[in-house]
Design a protein around this motif. Structure first.
Motif, short mmCIF file in Angstrom:
data_model
loop_
_atom_site.label_atom_id
_atom_site.label_comp_id
_atom_site.label_asym_id
_atom_site.label_seq_id
_atom_site.Cartn_x
_atom_site.Cartn_y
_atom_site.Cartn_z
N LEU A 81 0.82 -1.22 0.00
CA LEU A 81 0.00 0.00 0.00
C LEU A 81 0.85 1.26 0.00
N GLN A 82 1.93 1.27 0.74
CA GLN A 82 2.79 2.46 0.74
C GLN A 82 3.43 2.69 -0.62
N ALA A 83 3.73 1.59 -1.33
CA ALA A 83 4.27 1.73 -2.69
C ALA A 83 3.24 2.37 -3.62
N ASN A 84 1.96 2.19 -3.27
CA ASN A 84 0.87 2.80 -4.03
C ASN A 84 0.43 4.14 -3.44
N GLU A 85 1.26 4.66 -2.53
CA GLU A 85 0.99 5.95 -1.88
C GLU A 85 -0.36 5.94 -1.16
N ALA A 86 -0.68 4.80 -0.55
CA ALA A 86 -1.91 4.65 0.23
C ALA A 86 -1.54 4.38 1.69
N ASP A 87 -2.52 4.56 2.57
CA ASP A 87 -2.29 4.41 4.01
C ASP A 87 -2.76 3.04 4.47
N PRO A 88 -1.84 2.12 4.79
CA PRO A 88 -2.24 0.76 5.19
C PRO A 88 -3.06 0.74 6.47
N ASP A 89 -2.83 1.68 7.37
CA ASP A 89 -3.60 1.73 8.62
C ASP A 89 -5.04 2.16 8.37
N GLN A 90 -5.23 3.11 7.46
CA GLN A 90 -6.59 3.54 7.12
C GLN A 90 -7.38 2.40 6.50
N TYR A 91 -6.74 1.65 5.63
CA TYR A 91 -7.41 0.50 4.99
C TYR A 91 -7.90 -0.48 6.05
N ARG A 92 -7.04 -0.78 7.02
CA ARG A 92 -7.43 -1.74 8.06
C ARG A 92 -8.53 -1.18 8.94
N ARG A 93 -8.42 0.08 9.31
CA ARG A 93 -9.46 0.69 10.16
C ARG A 93 -10.82 0.67 9.46
N ASP A 94 -10.83 1.08 8.19
CA ASP A 94 -12.10 1.14 7.44
C ASP A 94 -12.66 -0.26 7.21
N ALA A 95 -11.79 -1.22 6.92
CA ALA A 95 -12.24 -2.60 6.70
C ALA A 95 -12.84 -3.18 7.97
N GLU A 96 -12.18 -2.95 9.11
CA GLU A 96 -12.67 -3.49 10.38
C GLU A 96 -13.99 -2.84 10.80
N GLU A 97 -14.11 -1.53 10.54
CA GLU A 97 -15.37 -0.85 10.87
C GLU A 97 -16.52 -1.41 10.04
N LEU A 98 -16.27 -1.62 8.76
CA LEU A 98 -17.30 -2.15 7.86
C LEU A 98 -17.70 -3.56 8.27
N LEU A 99 -16.72 -4.40 8.60
CA LEU A 99 -17.01 -5.76 9.04
C LEU A 99 -17.79 -5.75 10.35
N GLY A 100 -17.47 -4.81 11.22
CA GLY A 100 -18.20 -4.70 12.49
C GLY A 100 -19.68 -4.46 12.27
N VAL A 101 -20.00 -3.58 11.32
CA VAL A 101 -21.41 -3.31 10.99
C VAL A 101 -22.06 -4.54 10.39
#
Length: 250
Positions: A81-101
């Motif tokens: 993700l960092q190689a793609n200039e993306a935030d790996p922590d944001q991806y995990r946070r958003d994924a976990e929040e969505l799964l929680g719902v």
């Protein structure tokens, strides 16, 4: 002039961050995920959402399960993700929040209700908000990773239902119609994902058996080496004893 990053740029960035060799059976997973994310993130019509993030995270976690050395797993994920200039922590946070719902929903019917409501409203519910984001965007950029994110949402609600192909296809048809996706492509991507998970699980079992067999062979070689060393040491002691002068008792 706006220079768009190339796949080669992303790959160079990845291998500058993760310098250790990648286990052979996982190399294709890493390369494909990295390139797929790259092609989406440089696309002008692509908009990040939590369903896509869940697709990325779940793809990585499930296909890289069992990777050795285990300590490299997080580093490889972050490097992709960092190689793609993306935030790996944001991806995990958003994924976990969505799964929680998703896990809080009592049934697939509850999911269908949210899907139907998302046609006209967003709301504070992260699942509904992300579905509405896709539905209301006339230029929504579909991706296999978005489909996988949807699959993991549904799996968290009712995994058994997904094993029934007729029910699975019917639900995918409803989702495709509501969001405005290509039904055949969505079904194809989901079936391919399920099939690849099965193949990877089989490959991981084969690899596990191979590692265990190699460990046994190594242990046997070490034991044989130890016995040879002990036999050699015992022989040398015998030679020394035979060569020692004996005292004449008379």
């Amino acid at each position: 002039m706006n220079n768009v990053r190339t796949v080669s740029d992303t790959k160079r960035a990845f291998y500058s961050q993760h310098t250790r060799p990648i286990n052979a059976i996982y190399r294709r997973v890493v390369e494909e995920l990295m390139v797929e994310a790259h092609l989406l993130l440089v696309n002008a019509d692509f908009n990040y959402d939590s369903i896509y993030a869940l697709g990325v995270v779940s793809t990585y976690d499930r296909f890289m399960q069992g990777y050795e050395p285990a300590g490299d797993r997080d580093n490889i994920y972050r490097a992709i993700l960092q190689a793609n200039e993306a935030d790996p922590d944001q991806y995990r946070r958003d994924a976990e929040e969505l799964l929680g719902v998703a896990k809080s929903l009592p049934s697939i019917d509850a999911f269908k209700s949210i899907l139907d409501e998302a046609k006209t409203e967003s709301g504070s519910d992260t699942l509904k908000a992300n579905l509405h984001k896709a539905i209301s965007n006339p230029k929504f950029k579909y991706s296999r990773l978005f489909a996988i994110g949807l699959y993991n949402v549904i799996e968290s609600i009712d995994a058994d239902m997904l094993n029934d192909k007729d029910k699975r296809d019917a639900l995918m048809a409803e989702i495709a119609s509501t969001i405005g996706l290509n039904e055949d492509l969505l079904k194809k991507d989901i079936d391919l994902y399920r099939g690849n998970l099965e193949k990877m699980a089989q490959a991981q079992e084969v690899m596990k058996d191979m590692i265990e067999a190699e460990k046994k062979k190594k242990a046997k070689r070490e034991e044989e080496k130890k016995k040879r060393a002990e036999a050699k040491a015992a022989g040398e002691k015998t030679e020394i004893a035979d060569a020692s002068p004996t005292s004449d008792s008379e």
